[in-house]
Design an enzyme around this catalytic site. Sequence first.
Site, PDB file in Angstrom:
ATOM      1  CE  LYS A  21      -3.728  -0.622   2.304  1.00 58.34           C
ATOM      2  NZ  LYS A  21      -4.485  -0.825   3.636  1.00 58.34           N
ATOM      3  NE  ARG A  91      -5.280   3.306   3.747  1.00 58.70           N
ATOM      4  CZ  ARG A  91      -5.440   3.510   2.435  1.00 58.70           C
ATOM      5  NH1 ARG A  91      -4.802   4.728   2.104  1.00 58.70           N
ATOM      6  NH2 ARG A  91      -5.945   2.675   1.570  1.00 58.70           N
ATOM      7  N   GLY A 100      -8.122  -8.168   5.634  1.00 59.60           N
ATOM      8  CA  GLY A 100      -8.753  -8.683   7.007  1.00 59.60           C
ATOM      9  C   GLY A 100      -7.514  -8.781   8.183  1.00 59.60           C
ATOM     10  CG  MET A 102      -4.448  -3.845  10.778  1.00 60.97           C
ATOM     11  SD  MET A 102      -3.778  -2.810  11.824  1.00 60.97           S
ATOM     12  CE  MET A 102      -5.183  -1.480  12.209  1.00 60.97           C
ATOM     13  NE  ARG A 337      -5.819  -4.782  -3.427  1.00 63.65           N
ATOM     14  CZ  ARG A 337      -6.580  -4.865  -2.691  1.00 63.65           C
ATOM     15  NH1 ARG A 337      -5.786  -4.873  -1.247  1.00 63.65           N
ATOM     16  NH2 ARG A 337      -7.854  -4.914  -2.314  1.00 63.65           N
ATOM     17  CG  HIS A 454      -4.803 -47.004  -8.301  1.00 59.73           C
ATOM     18  ND1 HIS A 454      -6.062 -46.972  -8.325  1.00 59.73           N
ATOM     19  CD2 HIS A 454      -4.171 -47.480  -9.449  1.00 59.73           C
ATOM     20  CE1 HIS A 454      -6.298 -47.748  -9.561  1.00 59.73           C
ATOM     21  NE2 HIS A 454      -5.223 -48.172 -10.057  1.00 59.73           N
ATOM     22  NE  ARG A 560       0.953 -44.324 -16.646  1.00 61.21           N
ATOM     23  CZ  ARG A 560       0.577 -43.017 -16.126  1.00 61.21           C
ATOM     24  NH1 ARG A 560       0.695 -42.951 -14.792  1.00 61.21           N
ATOM     25  NH2 ARG A 560      -0.284 -42.518 -16.755  1.00 61.21           N
ATOM     26  NE  ARG A 616       6.105 -47.988 -16.317  1.00 64.35           N
ATOM     27  CZ  ARG A 616       5.364 -47.486 -14.945  1.00 64.35           C
ATOM     28  NH1 ARG A 616       6.248 -46.575 -14.554  1.00 64.35           N
ATOM     29  NH2 ARG A 616       4.196 -47.537 -14.887  1.00 64.35           N
ATOM     30  CD  GLU A 749      11.053 -46.783 -11.755  1.00 63.27           C
ATOM     31  OE1 GLU A 749       9.824 -46.168 -11.222  1.00 63.27           O
ATOM     32  OE2 GLU A 749      10.755 -47.789 -12.433  1.00 63.27           O
ATOM     33  CB  SER A 768      12.326 -41.862 -18.738  1.00 58.07           C
ATOM     34  OG  SER A 768      11.387 -41.185 -18.317  1.00 58.07           O
ATOM     35  N   GLY A 770      12.129 -41.620 -13.117  1.00 63.08           N
ATOM     36  CA  GLY A 770      10.777 -41.990 -12.372  1.00 63.08           C
ATOM     37  C   GLY A 770      10.646 -41.244 -11.103  1.00 63.08           C
ATOM     38  CB  THR A 771      10.654 -37.649 -10.025  1.00 59.00           C
ATOM     39  OG1 THR A 771       9.520 -37.385 -10.812  1.00 59.00           O
ATOM     40  CG2 THR A 771      11.875 -37.360 -10.659  1.00 59.00           C
ATOM     41  CG  ASN A 772       5.414 -40.349  -9.007  1.00 61.26           C
ATOM     42  OD1 ASN A 772       5.774 -38.979  -9.295  1.00 61.26           O
ATOM     43  ND2 ASN A 772       4.509 -40.962  -9.695  1.00 61.26           N
ATOM     44  CG  ASP A 773       8.619 -45.873  -8.030  1.00 60.94           C
ATOM     45  OD1 ASP A 773       8.151 -46.454  -6.814  1.00 60.94           O
ATOM     46  OD2 ASP A 773       7.970 -46.121  -9.074  1.00 60.94           O
ATOM     47  CB  CYS A 836       7.996 -40.273 -17.107  1.00 63.90           C
ATOM     48  SG  CYS A 836       8.432 -41.567 -16.161  1.00 63.90           S
ATOM     49  CE1 TYR A 856      10.379 -37.368 -21.580  1.00 65.07           C
ATOM     50  CE2 TYR A 856      12.164 -37.733 -22.854  1.00 65.07           C
ATOM     51  CZ  TYR A 856      11.236 -38.045 -22.104  1.00 65.07           C
ATOM     52  OH  TYR A 856      11.217 -39.698 -21.882  1.00 65.07           O
TER      53      TYR A 856
HETATM   54  P1  ADP Z   1      -8.036  -2.195   3.392  1.00 66.19           P
HETATM   55  O1  ADP Z   1      -6.530  -2.586   3.264  1.00 66.19           O
HETATM   56  O2  ADP Z   1      -8.799  -3.051   4.161  1.00 66.19           O
HETATM   57  O3  ADP Z   1      -8.762  -1.737   2.299  1.00 66.19           O
HETATM   58  P2  ADP Z   1      -7.414   0.527   3.906  1.00 66.19           P
HETATM   59  O4  ADP Z   1      -6.457   0.952   4.683  1.00 66.19           O
HETATM   60  O5  ADP Z   1      -7.222   0.759   2.224  1.00 66.19           O
HETATM   61  O6  ADP Z   1      -7.938  -0.656   4.343  1.00 66.19           O
HETATM   62  O7  ADP Z   1      -8.801   1.566   4.144  1.00 66.19           O
HETATM   63  C1  ADP Z   1     -10.193   1.058   4.232  1.00 66.19           C
HETATM   64  C2  ADP Z   1     -11.053   2.195   3.753  1.00 66.19           C
HETATM   65  O8  ADP Z   1     -10.749   3.490   4.260  1.00 66.19           O
HETATM   66  C3  ADP Z   1     -10.873   2.025   2.318  1.00 66.19           C
HETATM   67  O9  ADP Z   1     -12.197   2.026   1.575  1.00 66.19           O
HETATM   68  C4  ADP Z   1      -9.875   3.438   2.083  1.00 66.19           C
HETATM   69  O10 ADP Z   1     -10.303   4.007   0.713  1.00 66.19           O
HETATM   70  C5  ADP Z   1     -10.438   4.187   3.256  1.00 66.19           C
HETATM   71  N1  ADP Z   1      -9.532   5.252   3.618  1.00 66.19           N
HETATM   72  C6  ADP Z   1      -8.393   5.100   4.026  1.00 66.19           C
HETATM   73  N2  ADP Z   1      -7.739   6.113   4.305  1.00 66.19           N
HETATM   74  C7  ADP Z   1      -8.721   7.105   4.053  1.00 66.19           C
HETATM   75  C8  ADP Z   1      -8.344   8.437   3.767  1.00 66.19           C
HETATM   76  N3  ADP Z   1      -7.281   9.041   4.363  1.00 66.19           N
HETATM   77  N4  ADP Z   1      -9.370   9.347   3.477  1.00 66.19           N
HETATM   78  C9  ADP Z   1     -10.546   8.790   3.039  1.00 66.19           C
HETATM   79  N5  ADP Z   1     -10.615   7.268   3.021  1.00 66.19           N
HETATM   80  C10 ADP Z   1      -9.569   6.381   3.393  1.00 66.19           C
HETATM   81 MG    MG Z   2      -8.003  -0.832   0.845  1.00 69.08          MG
HETATM   82 MG    MG Z   3       7.628 -46.082 -10.918  1.00 69.17          MG
END
Ligand code: ADP
Ligand code: MG
Ligand code: MG
Length: 901
Positions: A21, A91, A100, A102, A337, A454, A560, A616, A749, A768, A770-773, A836, A856
Amino acid sequence: MKSVYFFNEGDGNNRKLLGGKGAGLCEMTRLKLPVPPGFVITTEVCKNYYKNNKKLPKNLLPEVKRNITKIEKKTGKKWNSKENPLLVSVRSGAAISMPGMMDTILNLGLNDETVLGLAKKSNNPRFAWDSYRRFIQLFGKVVFGVDDKKFDEVLERAKKNQAVQADSALNEKSLKQVVDEYKKICEKHSGILFPSDAFEQLELAIKAVFSSWMGERAIIYRNKNNITKNIAEGTAVNVVTMVFGNMGNDCATGVVFTRNPADGTKQIFGEYLINAQGEDVVAGVRTGKPIELLKTELPDTYSQLANTCKNLEKHYKEPQDIEFTVEQGKFYLLQTRSAKMNAAGMIKTSVEMTKEKLITQQRALLRLNPDQLEQLLHKTIDPNAKGFVQFAKGIAASPGAASGVAVFDVQRAVEKGEKGISVILVREETKPEDVPAFFSSAGILTSRGGKTSHAAVVARGMGKACIVGCSELKIDYEARNCQVSDRTIAEGDVITIDGSTGIVFIGAIPTVEPKFTDDFKTVLSWSQKAKKIGIRANADTPEGAKLARQYGAQGIGLCRTERMFNAKDRIGLFIDMIMAPSKEKRIQVLEKLGALQKSDFLQILKAMEGYYVTIRLLDPPLHEFLPNPEELADKLRKLEQQNDNETAKTRSVLERARNLAEINPMMGHRGVRLGITYPEIYEMQIKAVFEAAAELLKQKIDARPQIMIPQVSSIAELNHIKRIYDLIKTEMEKKYNMKIKINFGTMIEVVRAALTADELAQTAEFFSFGTNDLTQGTFSFSREDAEGTFLPEYLDKELLEISPFQSLDVNGVGSLMQIAIEKGRKVKSNLELGICGEHGGDPRSIKFCHNNGLNYVSASPHRIPIAIVAAAQAKLEKPAKIKRKKAKKPKKKAKTKAKRH
Ligand code: ADP
Ligand code: MG
Ligand code: MG
């Protein structure tokens, strides 16, 4: 070391230091895009925080203060001001996006005084108090760990008191009340007064972000996604001036992709909300409007957005996923991103961006994830399907989704399948004798075994959906049902299995057909041209050979022969052969089998005209073709009770099965050892190959069979079979009155074969691997047992990064291969080398094979396209190194190893 970077100071490429970010915000600032002023605290500081017993380094806060001053200068706003307060968001952001991990704290800097400033400045007291209560909630949650529920209760009560439905209908008075109560909740929970000083708030927030790195959610996420320390260590903290999308109807916030991530179409794709704050969209509190509507609602903003999308793509050379906010008509970017896309989207954008001259063909190939392409080669569960019930979960063994009636018996699966009923074969495990039922089933589900059991191997070879090791499944063959806790599926009940995720569902779930689009074909043709290493297929049937060729295979690396014996019309004959009381009787049966093998070879060689087909000779121990002794004993008991006339025969099969049983069959009487004790079997097979080749050559069909001996451990064994081969060759050349060239080679193998490869190369014309065995032997892990018992724990405890049966163990098995390669090529510089094992379809292993000069790799037909792309990437990534390889510098070994760590 510098610990804080103002957005215009940071190097946008240094994601490790600044986090994804932060790097994006720095880069966009440098591109003069409208990013609100702010700064990044580096991941290094986070690492030091942990080294330092969770204390912030001394120099940090003064530096943060200097950067806040910079923001003040840029924006004209003031920290802790009652007139025009500066508010920021705090952030998190690691090198890899960790959804998720934080929550972001918004509106930091608000207190009982600055809220008045915000009210005055925005001329909107309601907005100011609403921002304040949002801040306290997020701060309370992130910094103090208060449960959201407590805040929600207060909010609900406030709405009731004011007799309104929506949060947005709460008036200033109610909101003030809410703020008061929120603060009390935090104070009760933390035992300290709610911090009012903006710096104090900021300091606590920074610590909370750093601490979230070791939070439970984050740790689990990293483990699940194999995010190791060298990929991402520590999180950065981004402090960004707040901009408000919720100050009125000329404000908005949204999230868009520069191209549609579902299919790659070139169109801005996403959602926005008028008069809302970013988190409303992300958290799905309100349903966003499709971005096209913005064109009419805020046309100026839309055109700015469109322009920005174009510029970002041009700069990053990759579709982007961006967050924006509009404050009173002014457009701001808050994040960018690379867009995560499905396989279809990746393929389409690769082709289109190349045509648009945005990227080179090389980049178009390198940006693909070959494993992801699997999605395009199999049926998948319809992403729009809803409301289905998960029944059980096992190991995803062969991708694709299939629905059908559950059948627990091989014979009945065949019968139903032949009637056109879609069947899911459900067994504890499968054996070669069960293969006829594979042909007639849409999918296979077993309660035991691992990815190379198998069932898994056969299903993958046939491209059928398969789940194995579904250990919660209790199968009762007698009652013809299976159970998971208190749920039962009886024979005839419909289930759906998703071999890509390992999930078993109750009922028929809609699926979507694979899409072999023109774009995909384009990518494959580019890859074919770019790659160096050959791609052959593991195919045992004419159908498999045809499919493999369609997918672009240049030959068959492993055919085979035992698979052919498992077809329904042959297994009986094969059992007769095993049961033959004398050599003469055995030869009689073998003659019939020989004719069938020859007809298969004719078709396969024809389908692969112009390419090598490595055949084989018989490999598995004979008892694998006989029914399970326990089942036989059961059957016998019943037959005896009924005085059935099949009793005698069954008894003798049982005796033979017990006779042939081995304690350790994988290291038992199999492969070349069979060829030595039952030479008539190998003679029949070699003869069938020669005859098929001769007949095709007479028809001017360029047939190129090669004969390969399995399980060889010494030159003595190989030479023993070579003498049989030579005799037959002479006989056949005389019979057909022509020269017939069929290469004779060996599998590598067995560990000893790798170590004595120089001896083997005297006789062998090709190797060839035979990397399993070979993997089994190198680790002394019995593959099928290991995958069902301790291997998963090894992976959990990180004693292994990945199963060596899935991706080649470069340090161990790879070293053995390198020994064999070097020794073999020293004796025969043109020795053909291939692989193989299952690894032949694994992108990481393909890279190893390419880098070590193999001719190959051979993969199951359905992985051919993946292997082709992976081979191209291997070449494109290391073109220079390959040239050096040819000079045979002894250094190479160390280098490949180091790279893999
Ligand atoms: P996440 O990684 O969970 O997307 P973000 O840090 O991007 O978390 O932020 C969560 C939300 O808050 C996003 O929608 C982001 O655009 C918004 N946000 C973050 N910083 C600002 C800011 N300075 N002004 C307005 N909105 C913001
Ligand atoms: Mg975000
Ligand atoms: Mg074999």
